[in-house]
Design a protein around this motif. Structure first.
Motif, PDB file in Angstrom:
ATOM      1  N   PHE A 184       0.850  -1.189   0.000  1.00  0.00           N
ATOM      2  CA  PHE A 184       0.000   0.000   0.000  1.00  0.00           C
ATOM      3  C   PHE A 184       0.889   1.243   0.000  1.00  0.00           C
ATOM      4  O   PHE A 184       1.832   1.345   0.799  1.00  0.00           O
ATOM      5  CB  PHE A 184      -0.931   0.018   1.213  1.00  0.00           C
ATOM      6  N   LEU A 185       0.570   2.163  -0.910  1.00  0.00           N
ATOM      7  CA  LEU A 185       1.282   3.435  -1.008  1.00  0.00           C
ATOM      8  C   LEU A 185       0.261   4.540  -0.734  1.00  0.00           C
ATOM      9  O   LEU A 185      -0.547   4.882  -1.600  1.00  0.00           O
ATOM     10  CB  LEU A 185       1.893   3.621  -2.405  1.00  0.00           C
ATOM     11  N   PHE A 186       0.275   5.063   0.489  1.00  0.00           N
ATOM     12  CA  PHE A 186      -0.706   6.080   0.865  1.00  0.00           C
ATOM     13  C   PHE A 186      -0.217   7.461   0.431  1.00  0.00           C
ATOM     14  O   PHE A 186       0.765   7.983   0.958  1.00  0.00           O
ATOM     15  CB  PHE A 186      -0.955   6.047   2.369  1.00  0.00           C
ATOM     16  N   SER A 187      -0.914   8.032  -0.562  1.00  0.00           N
ATOM     17  CA  SER A 187      -0.585   9.363  -1.100  1.00  0.00           C
ATOM     18  C   SER A 187       0.921   9.481  -1.344  1.00  0.00           C
ATOM     19  O   SER A 187       1.589  10.332  -0.746  1.00  0.00           O
ATOM     20  CB  SER A 187      -1.071  10.461  -0.149  1.00  0.00           C
ATOM     21  N   PRO A 188       1.484   8.650  -2.222  1.00  0.00           N
ATOM     22  CA  PRO A 188       2.943   8.604  -2.365  1.00  0.00           C
ATOM     23  C   PRO A 188       3.540   9.806  -3.083  1.00  0.00           C
ATOM     24  O   PRO A 188       4.715  10.122  -2.895  1.00  0.00           O
ATOM     25  CB  PRO A 188       3.169   7.324  -3.174  1.00  0.00           C
ATOM     26  N   GLY A 189       2.773  10.466  -3.948  1.00  0.00           N
ATOM     27  CA  GLY A 189       3.342  11.565  -4.715  1.00  0.00           C
ATOM     28  C   GLY A 189       4.300  11.077  -5.778  1.00  0.00           C
ATOM     29  O   GLY A 189       5.404  11.603  -5.912  1.00  0.00           O
ATOM     30  N   LEU A 190       3.880  10.071  -6.555  1.00  0.00           N
ATOM     31  CA  LEU A 190       4.756   9.514  -7.592  1.00  0.00           C
ATOM     32  C   LEU A 190       5.124  10.551  -8.648  1.00  0.00           C
ATOM     33  O   LEU A 190       6.173  10.442  -9.285  1.00  0.00           O
ATOM     34  CB  LEU A 190       4.075   8.314  -8.264  1.00  0.00           C
ATOM     35  N   ALA A 191       4.257  11.538  -8.850  1.00  0.00           N
ATOM     36  CA  ALA A 191       4.514  12.557  -9.867  1.00  0.00           C
ATOM     37  C   ALA A 191       4.951  13.893  -9.266  1.00  0.00           C
ATOM     38  O   ALA A 191       5.233  14.837 -10.004  1.00  0.00           O
ATOM     39  CB  ALA A 191       3.256  12.766 -10.714  1.00  0.00           C
ATOM     40  N   HIS A 192       5.007  13.969  -7.941  1.00  0.00           N
ATOM     41  CA  HIS A 192       5.362  15.243  -7.303  1.00  0.00           C
ATOM     42  C   HIS A 192       6.855  15.520  -7.487  1.00  0.00           C
ATOM     43  O   HIS A 192       7.681  14.626  -7.300  1.00  0.00           O
ATOM     44  CB  HIS A 192       5.026  15.202  -5.815  1.00  0.00           C
ATOM     45  N   PRO A 193       7.220  16.751  -7.842  1.00  0.00           N
ATOM     46  CA  PRO A 193       8.639  17.056  -8.089  1.00  0.00           C
ATOM     47  C   PRO A 193       9.555  16.746  -6.910  1.00  0.00           C
ATOM     48  O   PRO A 193      10.717  16.376  -7.103  1.00  0.00           O
ATOM     49  CB  PRO A 193       8.621  18.569  -8.386  1.00  0.00           C
TER      50      PRO A 193
END
Length: 452
Positions: free
Chosen positions: A351-360
């Motif tokens: 589980f990845l809770f709000s990981p921000g995969l695209a966040h700089p």
């Protein structure tokens, strides 16, 4: 996340039984019964008795709570709040926040900090009353949310007895749980009645992490094939549910020690763990109660994965709590991966809770992690703060060219937090923990004869 108080069991005292003592007790009870009968015979009806309010009986547990704020007195401008932590928050916003009108009028210049407090929501929103009046068309859309957050925060700090946090214990095996939404779950699990939307927001904010996990894995999941799940998603969850819902073995009772009766342990890996790792262990027992025959290991992995209520600075820690074991490791996952393997899709899930995969700020950190997760062929589920956050992560995954199967289409999470979190640098922005959810898995290839 701060831990919640739980009710303490009343101390029961028993006196030794003796023949003399029993005789005295019997005599006293007989005298009291006679006096009560005589009193009732003389008592006449009075209208006063119908309208007189009686003070509720107080108990030892309730008497220790002395509310600082009454329920009718929860709204206060942040800078004038009777609570110091709230005033400190107002000072931080007024120092580090931004005025939205200044940002629009002079995008190349630094915005002035918001010193003017909105009289309706109590938050510092603009640098001046003039800019506040100019921005009414936009501010009216967020003013109600900010007032709600304001009152919720004062309520949590009011000092009242938070009955909504007195969670139920284990449920009998024959009693079904309905996971359609928050209302049906709380009712079928025997939670105390939630008399206000504010109480619902408090509880959902605490339970959103364990219930998001449970709602995906449970056989009574609200997510259905075609509407939410793909064929591959149903296959992955069927494998996990085969372990999570084992056949009941005759001769084993619910009261027996699970560590001696459980045949397998399901491992849940929470990567990039932050707030979810700070919850007290008893909060996650609400997840365990959904699967009474399963032992769990929950691995919180990431630089911010810190056990609650600990001063230890060790990078790797274990905490044992009933049928659950919690593992905290503040290393990056690519370092932890080799130690955690091998993996099995029947027993392991990520589980990845709000990981921000695209966040700089976090995009590069996840690049070496995602291929390792896909190689395990285990189910991977992620969440996001809002629709835009979810779609940013989904687009990042699709554009990276990974070989994967989609398990769950991006959609709104049935067990998202109902409470809004405000961005203190720009109070016009707010989000809900685990608003949306999606699922993927490393692609599997079917082996077929060459003539096909």
């Amino acid at each position: 996340m701060a831990s919640r108080l739980r009710p303490l069991a009343p101390m029961l005292r028993t006196l030794p039984r003796t023949a003399v003592g029993e005789a005295r007790v019997s005599s006293t009870l007989a005298s009291l019964a006679a006096a009560r009968a005589a009193s009732s015979a003389r008592r006449s009806l009075s209208l006063k008795s119908f309208f007189t309010t009686r003070k509720p009986k107080s108990d030892t547990f309730t008497s220790q709570f002395e509310p600082v704020l009454e329920q009718a007195d929860l709204f206060h401008p942040l800078s004038k709040s009777p609570l110091e932590p709230v005033r400190t928050k107002a000072e931080w916003i007024a120092t580090h926040g931004t005025c939205p009108v200044c940002k629009e009028l002079s995008p190349d210049e630094k915005s002035k900090p918001p010193k003017h407090e909105c009289p309706d929501c109590g938050y510092p929103t603009h640098c001046s009353e003039e800019h506040y009046e100019m921005d009414q068309e936009h501010h009216k859309h967020v003013c109600g949310i900010l007032r709600e957050v304001n009152e919720d925060e004062h309520d949590l700090r009011s000092g009242r007895r938070m009955k909504e946090f007195e969670f139920p214990g284990a449920q009998h095996r024959d009693e079904a749980v309905n996971l359609s939404n928050w209302d049906t779950f709380l009712y079928t699990r025997g939670f105390l009645s939630m008399n206000s939307e504010r109480s619902m927001r408090h509880v959902s904010h605490v339970l959103t992490y364990p219930l998001t996990i449970g709602s995906v894995l449970h056989q009574a999941s609200p997510y259905q094939l075609g509407k939410d799940l793909t064929i591959e998603g149903l296959k992955s969850l069927a494998a996990l549910r085969h372990t999570l819902h084992p056949a009941i073995i005759s001769g084993i009772t619910q009261s027996q020690d699970l560590r001696t009766t459980a045949t397998h342990t399901v491992r849940i890996f929470c990567l990039g763990a932050r707030a979810e790792s700070h919850l007290p262990p008893h909060i996650y027992m609400q997840l365990a109660y959904l699967f009474p025959s399963t032992a769990f290991q929950i691995h919180f992995v990431g630089p911010d994965a810190i056990p609650p209520h600990t001063k230890s600075k060790e990078s790797h820690q274990h905490v044992h709590y009933d049928q659950m074991t919690f593992v905290y490791d503040n290393s990056l996952y690519e370092t932890y991966h080799a130690e955690a393997g091998p993996f099995n899709p029947y027993y392991d899930v990520f589980f990845l809770f709000s990981p921000g995969l695209a966040h700089p700020a976090t995009k590069e950190m996840w690049k070496p992690t995602i291929p390792l997760l896909l190689d395990t062929k285990c189910a991977i589920f992620g969440t996001g703060f809002d629709e835009q956050d979810v779609m940013n992560d989904v687009n990042e995954i699709e554009s990276a060219g990974y070989e994967l199967d989609w398990l769950m289409k991006p959609r709104e999470n049935a067990f998202r937090s109902l409470k809004h979190e405000v961005n203190m640098t720009d109070v016009r922005q707010s989000a809900q923990c685990n608003w949306g959810i999606w699922g993927i898995r490393g692609r599997r290839y079917d082996v077929r004869p060459s003539d096909q």
